[in-house]
Design an enzyme around this catalytic site. Sequence first.
Site, PDB file in Angstrom:
ATOM      1  N   GLU A   5       0.699  -1.221  -0.122  1.00  0.00           N
ATOM      2  CA  GLU A   5      -0.268   0.051  -0.054  1.00  0.00           C
ATOM      3  C   GLU A   5       0.794   1.206  -0.071  1.00  0.00           C
ATOM      4  OE1 GLU A   5      -3.448   0.012   2.456  1.00  0.00           O
ATOM      5  OE2 GLU A   5      -3.713  -2.099   2.373  1.00  0.00           O
ATOM      6  N   LYS A  60     -15.977  -1.325   3.689  1.00  0.00           N
ATOM      7  CA  LYS A  60     -15.291  -1.703   2.214  1.00  0.00           C
ATOM      8  C   LYS A  60     -16.527  -2.086   1.412  1.00  0.00           C
ATOM      9  CE  LYS A  60     -10.900  -3.301   4.113  1.00  0.00           C
ATOM     10  NZ  LYS A  60     -10.335  -4.533   4.386  1.00  0.00           N
TER      11      LYS A  60
HETATM   12  O1  LIG Z   1      -6.899  -5.308   6.137  1.00  0.00           O
HETATM   13  C1  LIG Z   1      -7.209  -4.036   5.423  1.00  0.00           C
HETATM   14  O2  LIG Z   1      -7.998  -3.060   6.241  1.00  0.00           O
HETATM   15  C2  LIG Z   1      -7.058  -3.766   4.144  1.00  0.00           C
HETATM   16  C3  LIG Z   1      -6.299  -2.353   3.842  1.00  0.00           C
HETATM   17  O3  LIG Z   1      -5.060  -2.361   4.707  1.00  0.00           O
HETATM   18  O4  LIG Z   1      -6.090  -4.773   3.458  1.00  0.00           O
HETATM   19  P1  LIG Z   1      -6.843  -5.889   2.450  1.00  0.00           P
HETATM   20  O5  LIG Z   1      -7.608  -4.855   1.253  1.00  0.00           O
HETATM   21  O6  LIG Z   1      -5.660  -6.570   2.076  1.00  0.00           O
HETATM   22  O7  LIG Z   1      -7.988  -6.608   3.425  1.00  0.00           O
HETATM   23 MG   LIG Z   2      -8.141  -4.741   8.057  1.00  0.00          MG
END
Ligand SMILES: O=C(O)[C@@H](CO)OP(=O)(O)O
Ligand SMILES: [Mg+2]
Length: 430
Positions: free
Chosen positions: A205, A338
Amino acid sequence: MTASTEITSVTGHRRWDSRARPTVEVVVRTPAGTGRALAPAGASTGSGEAVDLRDGGEAFGGKDVTRAVAGVNGDIAAALTGMDVADQAAVDARLEEVDGEAGFARLGGNAAVAASMAVAQAAAVAHGVPLWRHLDPAAARLPLPEIQIFGGGAHAHGRLDIQDLLVVPLAAGSFREAFDWTVEIHRAAGRWLDERGRLAGVAEEGGWWPAFESNAEALEALVAAIEGAGLVPGEQVGISLDIAATQLVGSDGSYRLTREDRTYDRDGWGEVLLGWLDRFPIVSIEDPFAEDDPAGMALLTAAVGDRVQVVGDDFLVTDAERVRAAASDRTANTVLVKPNQAGTLTRAKAALDAAAEAGFGAIVSARSGETEDVTISHLAVGWGSGGFKVGSATRGERTAKWNELLRIEENLGPSARYAGRAGLGPWQSR
Ligand SMILES: O=C(O)[C@@H](CO)OP(=O)(O)O
Ligand SMILES: [Mg+2]
């Protein structure tokens, strides 16, 4: 319904994300305007997330999106054509109906979320306003960002056990100032690592990928970086951790720190976390225990949930039901939102609304695999989330989102308000 906002076509396209993996883009056309959106992808994913539909055998490590794109051009296009982009809820319900399986297992959450976001973008274009304003014409609050300085876990080949070490500019006067502070911290952290020969590279990231000897040393370095930027740790800038503990847990339920070669049971692991929380100015901790360890989450929430943001990511997977259960079981006080975990904007918003009802905080978040798509910047403002998490202050797929928030702040002019510490969430005042 005005004819001008009726969907005339939906097309799917194969594009690329920041991990050099194929991803899904959806373009939604109406006579009044076109919207487009790209699906992100996680690496440390929760098992309850909407399904990221992948195929391709050996090609691209089995991570191709041929089927997901075909589903957009086939079933999704057929189902959405003729619908009104202004009716997001109806579009999202139709997406669920046409998939027919839980978690978009048939057509893919990646196809669904790109379609859902493209419809929202098309609606905003059709109404001649930016998406954040389309979502809430009265919105004026810029979220409290948490920005990655060091990356570890699944995003840095386990070089550090903690996945994300982030800073939270609590006392900045504006989003612009929050970002100014953050880049100084980022630079100071780079100098700290460089001087000690610890700079190993850049994590997925965009945060530094350090060669630390222990997780506590990483926290010490972060405090030093905040000070190195001329800021006061804890007062002006807090620390946020994403432990992503599902990645640390073994089949026997024990938690393993590879860096320190130590294994802990639930209580022992809780002691380690509480030790860090005592020693360092940590204001937020995400997924401190594994997604299937509610007892661990409850243990930490009981101990510090009145003063620290306890965030469920893999644990809550942007799901309204899980947020309600976490509120009654007291297993968190904040939800990470998300959209691709939920599959549609309507489902993601439902999780955010459930959080507001429960007195939880909410953080709109990117994924580790991202693109130039800036929809989530608009969601954070238009939905009024207190927090916003996008990874580092470097790399185009991240800066695209931060820059969009700077544009929104400028666009708001004097009415813009920066969330600051209040962005940590309403649980603080309970
Ligand atoms: O765990 C998280 O919060 C995300 C962002 O850091 O990672 P990933 O998109 O790999 O789940
Ligand atoms: Mg996370």
